[in-house]
Design a protein around this motif. Structure first.
Motif, PDB file in Angstrom:
ATOM      1  N   SER A   1       1.104  -8.356   5.876  1.00 17.98           N
ATOM      2  CA  SER A   1       1.677  -7.002   5.969  1.00 17.98           C
ATOM      3  C   SER A   1       2.960  -7.015   6.788  1.00 17.98           C
ATOM      4  O   SER A   1       2.993  -7.577   7.888  1.00 17.98           O
TER       5      SER A   1
ATOM      6  N   ARG B   1       4.040  -4.461   8.222  1.00 16.02           N
ATOM      7  CA  ARG B   1       3.963  -3.326   9.157  1.00 16.02           C
ATOM      8  C   ARG B   1       3.189  -3.696  10.426  1.00 16.02           C
ATOM      9  O   ARG B   1       2.007  -4.052  10.360  1.00 16.02           O
TER      10      ARG B   1
ATOM     11  N   SER C   1      -3.811  -3.425   7.880  1.00 18.84           N
ATOM     12  CA  SER C   1      -4.188  -4.837   7.713  1.00 18.84           C
ATOM     13  C   SER C   1      -4.318  -5.502   9.073  1.00 18.84           C
ATOM     14  O   SER C   1      -5.287  -6.233   9.332  1.00 18.84           O
ATOM     15  N   ASP C   2      -3.354  -5.229   9.960  1.00 15.84           N
ATOM     16  CA  ASP C   2      -3.412  -5.764  11.326  1.00 15.84           C
ATOM     17  C   ASP C   2      -4.707  -5.337  12.011  1.00 15.84           C
ATOM     18  O   ASP C   2      -5.369  -6.153  12.668  1.00 15.84           O
TER      19      ASP C   2
ATOM     20  N   PRO D   1      -1.805  -6.035   2.414  1.00 17.34           N
ATOM     21  CA  PRO D   1      -1.802  -4.698   1.828  1.00 17.34           C
ATOM     22  C   PRO D   1      -1.657  -4.813   0.316  1.00 17.34           C
ATOM     23  O   PRO D   1      -1.186  -5.855  -0.186  1.00 17.34           O
TER      24      PRO D   1
ATOM     25  N   PHE E   1       1.874  -2.372  -5.356  1.00 17.78           N
ATOM     26  CA  PHE E   1       1.900  -2.343  -6.831  1.00 17.78           C
ATOM     27  C   PHE E   1       0.762  -3.184  -7.408  1.00 17.78           C
ATOM     28  O   PHE E   1       0.960  -4.111  -8.172  1.00 17.78           O
ATOM     29  N   LEU E   2      -0.427  -2.865  -6.934  1.00 20.75           N
ATOM     30  CA  LEU E   2      -1.708  -3.380  -7.438  1.00 20.75           C
ATOM     31  C   LEU E   2      -2.104  -4.776  -6.974  1.00 20.75           C
ATOM     32  O   LEU E   2      -3.230  -5.197  -7.184  1.00 20.75           O
TER      33      LEU E   2
ATOM     34  N   THR F   1      -5.882  -3.860   1.979  1.00 22.36           N
ATOM     35  CA  THR F   1      -5.780  -2.436   2.302  1.00 22.36           C
ATOM     36  C   THR F   1      -4.983  -1.742   1.210  1.00 22.36           C
ATOM     37  O   THR F   1      -4.246  -2.386   0.456  1.00 22.36           O
ATOM     38  N   GLY F   2      -5.122  -0.411   1.164  1.00 24.36           N
ATOM     39  CA  GLY F   2      -4.348   0.359   0.188  1.00 24.36           C
ATOM     40  C   GLY F   2      -4.808   1.800   0.163  1.00 24.36           C
ATOM     41  O   GLY F   2      -5.894   2.121   0.646  1.00 24.36           O
ATOM     42  N   HIS F   3      -3.961   2.661  -0.391  1.00 21.91           N
ATOM     43  CA  HIS F   3      -4.335   4.082  -0.431  1.00 21.91           C
ATOM     44  C   HIS F   3      -5.322   4.391  -1.547  1.00 21.91           C
ATOM     45  O   HIS F   3      -5.992   5.417  -1.545  1.00 21.91           O
ATOM     46  N   ASP F   4      -5.449   3.480  -2.497  1.00 22.94           N
ATOM     47  CA  ASP F   4      -6.410   3.681  -3.588  1.00 22.94           C
ATOM     48  C   ASP F   4      -7.823   3.339  -3.139  1.00 22.94           C
ATOM     49  O   ASP F   4      -8.021   2.727  -2.087  1.00 22.94           O
TER      50      ASP F   4
ATOM     51  N   LEU G   1      -7.775  -1.504  -5.679  1.00 29.38           N
ATOM     52  CA  LEU G   1      -7.492  -2.676  -4.827  1.00 29.38           C
ATOM     53  C   LEU G   1      -8.081  -3.963  -5.405  1.00 29.38           C
ATOM     54  O   LEU G   1      -7.876  -5.050  -4.876  1.00 29.38           O
TER      55      LEU G   1
HETATM   56  C1  LIG Z   1       5.843  -1.030  -1.748  1.00 31.63           C
HETATM   57  C2  LIG Z   1       4.490  -0.440  -1.593  1.00 31.63           C
HETATM   58  C3  LIG Z   1       3.633  -0.442  -2.693  1.00 31.63           C
HETATM   59  C4  LIG Z   1       2.332   0.063  -2.571  1.00 31.63           C
HETATM   60  N1  LIG Z   1       1.505   0.004  -3.662  1.00 31.63           N
HETATM   61  C5  LIG Z   1       0.210   0.392  -3.526  1.00 31.63           C
HETATM   62  C6  LIG Z   1      -0.703   0.240  -4.604  1.00 31.63           C
HETATM   63  O1  LIG Z   1      -0.365  -0.221  -5.695  1.00 31.63           O
HETATM   64  N2  LIG Z   1      -1.990   0.617  -4.412  1.00 31.63           N
HETATM   65  C7  LIG Z   1      -2.425   1.123  -3.208  1.00 31.63           C
HETATM   66  O2  LIG Z   1      -3.615   1.437  -3.087  1.00 31.63           O
HETATM   67  N3  LIG Z   1      -1.584   1.272  -2.145  1.00 31.63           N
HETATM   68  C8  LIG Z   1      -0.291   0.928  -2.286  1.00 31.63           C
HETATM   69  N4  LIG Z   1       0.573   1.034  -1.206  1.00 31.63           N
HETATM   70  C9  LIG Z   1       0.047   1.539   0.086  1.00 31.63           C
HETATM   71  C10 LIG Z   1      -0.303   0.435   1.068  1.00 31.63           C
HETATM   72  O3  LIG Z   1      -1.109  -0.561   0.451  1.00 31.63           O
HETATM   73  C11 LIG Z   1      -1.067   1.022   2.261  1.00 31.63           C
HETATM   74  O4  LIG Z   1      -0.212   1.874   2.973  1.00 31.63           O
HETATM   75  C12 LIG Z   1      -1.609  -0.054   3.210  1.00 31.63           C
HETATM   76  O5  LIG Z   1      -2.351   0.559   4.237  1.00 31.63           O
HETATM   77  C13 LIG Z   1      -0.498  -0.838   3.838  1.00 31.63           C
HETATM   78  O6  LIG Z   1      -1.049  -1.777   4.715  1.00 31.63           O
HETATM   79  P1  LIG Z   1      -0.543  -1.874   6.228  1.00 31.63           P
HETATM   80  O7  LIG Z   1      -0.960  -0.593   6.903  1.00 31.63           O
HETATM   81  O8  LIG Z   1      -1.197  -3.067   6.754  1.00 31.63           O
HETATM   82  O9  LIG Z   1       0.944  -1.995   6.185  1.00 31.63           O
HETATM   83  C14 LIG Z   1       1.887   0.607  -1.312  1.00 31.63           C
HETATM   84  C15 LIG Z   1       2.767   0.603  -0.231  1.00 31.63           C
HETATM   85  C16 LIG Z   1       4.056   0.093  -0.350  1.00 31.63           C
HETATM   86  C17 LIG Z   1       4.963   0.087   0.855  1.00 31.63           C
END
Ligand SMILES: Cc1cc2nc3c(=O)[nH]c(=O)nc-3n(C[C@H](O)[C@H](O)[C@H](O)COP(=O)(O)O)c2cc1C
Length: 175
Positions: free
Chosen positions: A9, A11, A16-17, A83, A86-87, A117-120, A125
């Motif tokens: 990540s 960030r 993830s951290d 993280p 894009f899938l 991690t991810g918003h989905d 994920l």
């Molecule tokens: C460029 C970009 C693409 C992303 N694409 C997805 C995605 O395809 N699916 C999803 O669930 N989240 C997506 N996210 C959200 C991140 O996965 C989510 O914020 C995650 O917590 C990031 O991890 P971090 O907090 O360790 O940085 C995307 C974020 C960024 C910046």
């Protein structure tokens, strides 16, 4: 045991951290020696596909990857955390994976874990987890557990979710 965590990540203090840190807390409590490498702090350039490493066993590029490969060879447990972008995995993680080429035949036999991690939700994920797990299996490592930090977007949203407990317990239960 020597545990190496690779976090892809970009960030600082992101989700993830935080999951990596929960894993570390568990792993250290059960007596393991843990190191986390955040790829964002390292200089790791893309593979140039020159194949010089097929002849020499090392990369022509002089960056931080040689040191990371050394640590990878020594680790008994490997955690890949990324993280979902894009899938699938982050660009930083993919660049790192391509640079395994010089040593890819010598990185097997480890206990492995995947943290995403991810918003989905899990369904969104899944590809990220599957891609990372498949790569680990192709290296000859055994994936023991996958941790989904689902439905998290902003920094810190993973705090208090069951993924944090799962990450902690996965670290705690390394055998
Ligand atoms: C460029 C970009 C693409 C992303 N694409 C997805 C995605 O395809 N699916 C999803 O669930 N989240 C997506 N996210 C959200 C991140 O996965 C989510 O914020 C995650 O917590 C990031 O991890 P971090 O907090 O360790 O940085 C995307 C974020 C960024 C910046």
């Amino acid at each position: 045991m020597k545990v190496l965590i690779i976090n892809g990540s970009p960030r600082v203090n992101g989700n993830s951290d935080l999951l990596c840190d929960a894993f570390i807390r568990g792993a250290e409590e059960s007596g393991n020696q843990v190191e986390k490498i955040s790829l964002r702090e390292k200089e790791v350039h893309s593979c140039k596909a020159c194949y010089a490493c097929f002849k020499t066993g090392s990369c022509v590029q002089k960056d931080d990857m040689a040191e990371i490969l050394q640590k990878l060879e020594e680790a008994k447990v490997l955690v890949l955390a990324s993280p979902t972008y894009f899938l699938t995995m982050s660009g930083q993680m993919k660049v790192f994976i391509d640079r395994l080429l010089p040593k890819w035949q010598g990185l097997g036999g480890k206990e492995a874990y995947v943290i995403v991690t991810g918003h989905d939700g899990k369904q969104g994920l899944k590809r990220n987890v599957e891609d990372l797990a498949l790569i680990l299996e192709n290296l000859g490592d055994s994936v023991r557990k996958t941790i989904f930090g689902e439905h998290v977007w902003q920094k810190g949203e993973v705090i208090g979710t069951k993924a944090m407990e799962e990450a902690y317990l996965a670290g705690r239960n390394i055998v």
